[in-house]
Design an enzyme around this catalytic site. Structure first.
Site, PDB file in Angstrom:
ATOM      1  N   HIS A   1      10.364  13.335   8.608  1.00 53.74           N
ATOM      2  CA  HIS A   1      11.039  12.824   9.796  1.00 53.74           C
ATOM      3  C   HIS A   1      11.806  11.563   9.404  1.00 53.74           C
ATOM      4  O   HIS A   1      11.290  10.721   8.667  1.00 53.74           O
ATOM      5  CB  HIS A   1      10.002  12.500  10.870  1.00 53.74           C
ATOM      6  CG  HIS A   1      10.578  12.120  12.191  1.00 53.74           C
ATOM      7  ND1 HIS A   1      11.113  10.867  12.454  1.00 53.74           N
ATOM      8  CD2 HIS A   1      10.696  12.831  13.350  1.00 53.74           C
ATOM      9  CE1 HIS A   1      11.535  10.828  13.699  1.00 53.74           C
ATOM     10  NE2 HIS A   1      11.299  11.999  14.274  1.00 53.74           N
ATOM     11  N   PRO A   2      13.053  11.381   9.855  1.00 54.09           N
ATOM     12  CA  PRO A   2      13.848  10.241   9.389  1.00 54.09           C
ATOM     13  C   PRO A   2      13.257   8.872   9.723  1.00 54.09           C
ATOM     14  O   PRO A   2      13.502   7.898   9.009  1.00 54.09           O
ATOM     15  CB  PRO A   2      15.195  10.440  10.096  1.00 54.09           C
ATOM     16  CG  PRO A   2      14.935  11.412  11.207  1.00 54.09           C
ATOM     17  CD  PRO A   2      13.805  12.267  10.747  1.00 54.09           C
TER      18      PRO A   2
ATOM     19  N   GLY B   1       5.108  21.935  10.640  1.00 51.75           N
ATOM     20  CA  GLY B   1       6.299  21.138  10.902  1.00 51.75           C
ATOM     21  C   GLY B   1       7.445  21.400   9.955  1.00 51.75           C
ATOM     22  O   GLY B   1       7.413  22.327   9.137  1.00 51.75           O
TER      23      GLY B   1
ATOM     24  N   HIS C   1       0.830  -1.207   0.000  1.00 52.29           N
ATOM     25  CA  HIS C   1       0.000   0.000   0.000  1.00 52.29           C
ATOM     26  C   HIS C   1       0.867   1.261   0.000  1.00 52.29           C
ATOM     27  O   HIS C   1       1.869   1.326   0.706  1.00 52.29           O
ATOM     28  CB  HIS C   1      -0.905   0.013   1.231  1.00 52.29           C
ATOM     29  CG  HIS C   1      -2.056   0.950   1.118  1.00 52.29           C
ATOM     30  ND1 HIS C   1      -1.928   2.315   1.223  1.00 52.29           N
ATOM     31  CD2 HIS C   1      -3.386   0.729   0.885  1.00 52.29           C
ATOM     32  CE1 HIS C   1      -3.105   2.890   1.075  1.00 52.29           C
ATOM     33  NE2 HIS C   1      -4.011   1.950   0.871  1.00 52.29           N
TER      34      HIS C   1
ATOM     35  N   GLY D   1       8.485   9.731   8.966  1.00 53.94           N
ATOM     36  CA  GLY D   1       8.013  10.215   7.679  1.00 53.94           C
ATOM     37  C   GLY D   1       7.115  11.421   7.804  1.00 53.94           C
ATOM     38  O   GLY D   1       7.461  12.421   8.452  1.00 53.94           O
TER      39      GLY D   1
END
Length: 293
Positions: free
Chosen positions: A148-149, A143, A69, A152
Site C-alpha cells: 500500500h503506498p 490483498g 527498527h 505498506g
C-alpha cells in the site's frame, strides 16, 4: 505499529482500544509503539485490535517514517497469542482463527497486503522470514501484490508467548551492541530461541541490544539479559538498564531470581496475568471474568 513520536496519534490509538488495552510501550528511537491487548476471549480482544488498526490506517503514514527498527508497514505486526491454560493444540487453534479473521478484515477494508507467519502461515515461517522475503520470494497471503503506498504491508501471526526485551548499554558504541547481538543470536551460534539486533539510540546517547526471546522454555529472560551483561562487561562496558517491551508471562517472571528482578526492575505489575486481574477488578459489576486469550 510504526509511530513512536507523535503523542496525539499514540493516545488516539490507545483510546480506541478500550478496556482490552493492558500496556503501551513507546520508543521514539525505534519510532515504534507496542500495544498489548487482551480479554476473556477473541470477542473482546478481536474488536479492540480492529479499532486499533482502523486508527493506525487513518493516521499513520509510512512514507514519513524514519526509525532504527526494521518495519514493513504502518500496522507492522499483529500477533495473536492464546494464553488460556488449555490443551496446547486447542489454544493454538484459537489464535490461528483470530489471526485469520483479523487479517481478512484488515486486508479487505484497507487494501493492504498481509503476510501470515507462525502458526497462522500455510507453511510455517517466522516473522524474520517474512521481513526478509516479502515480495522477493514470498507473495502476500491476502490483498494486493504490491505494498500500500501509505500503509505498506502488515504481518499477522499466531504464536506462543514470547518476550521482547532491550538491554541498553553504558556506551554509545553501536558496533559493540551489534557484536553482542550477533553473539546472542541463535542463527549465529548463540542462545536457543534468541533473535537480536544492535541499535543506536540517538535520543539517549546509548547503544542497545534488542532481543526477541521466542523459545522461553530454552532461553528465559534472566539467562538472556545476564549473558548480554557478561558480554558487555567483557568488552569494558556494561548494561545501563533493561527495558521490557510490553508484558511478561507470570510463569516466566516467577522463575527469575530476586537478584535479577531487582537489577532489571521488572516487577510483578508487568505480568500479563496481573494486568488482566487489574482490568477485571475495574470492570463493571456483572461482567464475566473468564480466562484470557
Amino acid at each position: 505499529m510504526s509511530e513512536g513520536r507523535d503523542t496525539g496519534i499514540i493516545e488516539a490509538i490507545a483510546a480506541a482500544c478500550g478496556p482490552a488495552l493492558l500496556d503501551v510501550h513507546r520508543d521514539p528511537d525505534h519510532h515504534r509503539s507496542v500495544f498489548t491487548l487482551a480479554g476473556p476471549g477473541p470477542a473482546d480482544a478481536g474488536p479492540a485490535a480492529r479499532r486499533l488498526a482502523a486508527v493506525v490506517a487513518e493516521q499513520v503514514d509510512l512514507t514519513l517514517h524514519q526509525g532504527v527498527h526494521p518495519r514493513l508497514g504502518a500496522l507492522d505486526v499483529v500477533p495473536f497469542v492464546a494464553i488460556d491454560p488449555v490443551d496446547g493444540g486447542a489454544a493454538a487453534a484459537v489464535a490461528v482463527e483470530a489471526a485469520h479473521s483479523f487479517a481478512a478484515w484488515f486486508s479487505s477494508t484497507f487494501d493492504v497486503p498481509v503476510f501470515f507467519y507462525g502458526d497462522a502461515a500455510p507453511i510455517r515461517r517466522s516473522l524474520a522470514d517474512v521481513r526478509r522475503d516479502a515480495f522477493a520470494v514470498l507473495a502476500p497471503d491476502l490483498g494486493p501484490a504490491e505494498p500500500h503506498p501509505r500503509l505498506g504491508v502488515t504481518a499477522v501471526g499466531a504464536r506462543p508467548p514470547m518476550i521482547a526485551i532491550n538491554c541498553n548499554l553504558t556506551t554509545d558504541d553501536v558496533s559493540l551492541a551489534r557484536r553482542i547481538a550477533s553473539a546472542m543470536r541463535e542463527r549465529d551460534g548463540g542462545l536457543p530461541g534468541v533473535r537480536a539486533l544492535g541499535f543506536a539510540l540517538a535520543s539517549r546517547g546509548q547503544a542497545q541490544v534488542s532481543m526477541n526471546l521466542v523459545a522461553l522454555e530454552r532461553t528465559g529472560v534472566e539467562h538472556a539479559c545476564t549473558e548480554v551483561r557478561r558480554l558487555a562487561e567483557a568488552a569494558g562496558a556494561g548494561v545501563a538498564g533493561v527495558e521490557l517491551v510490553g508484558l511478561v508471562p507470570k510463569a516466566e517472571l516467577d522463575r527469575c531470581s530476586d537478584e535479577f528482578r531487582s537489577w532489571s526492575g521488572i516487577s510483578p505489575d508487568r505480568t500479563v496475568e496481573n494486568r488482566l486481574a487489574a482490568v477485571a477488578r475495574a470492570a463493571p459489576p456483572g461482567r464475566a471474568a473468564a480466562g484470557p486469550a
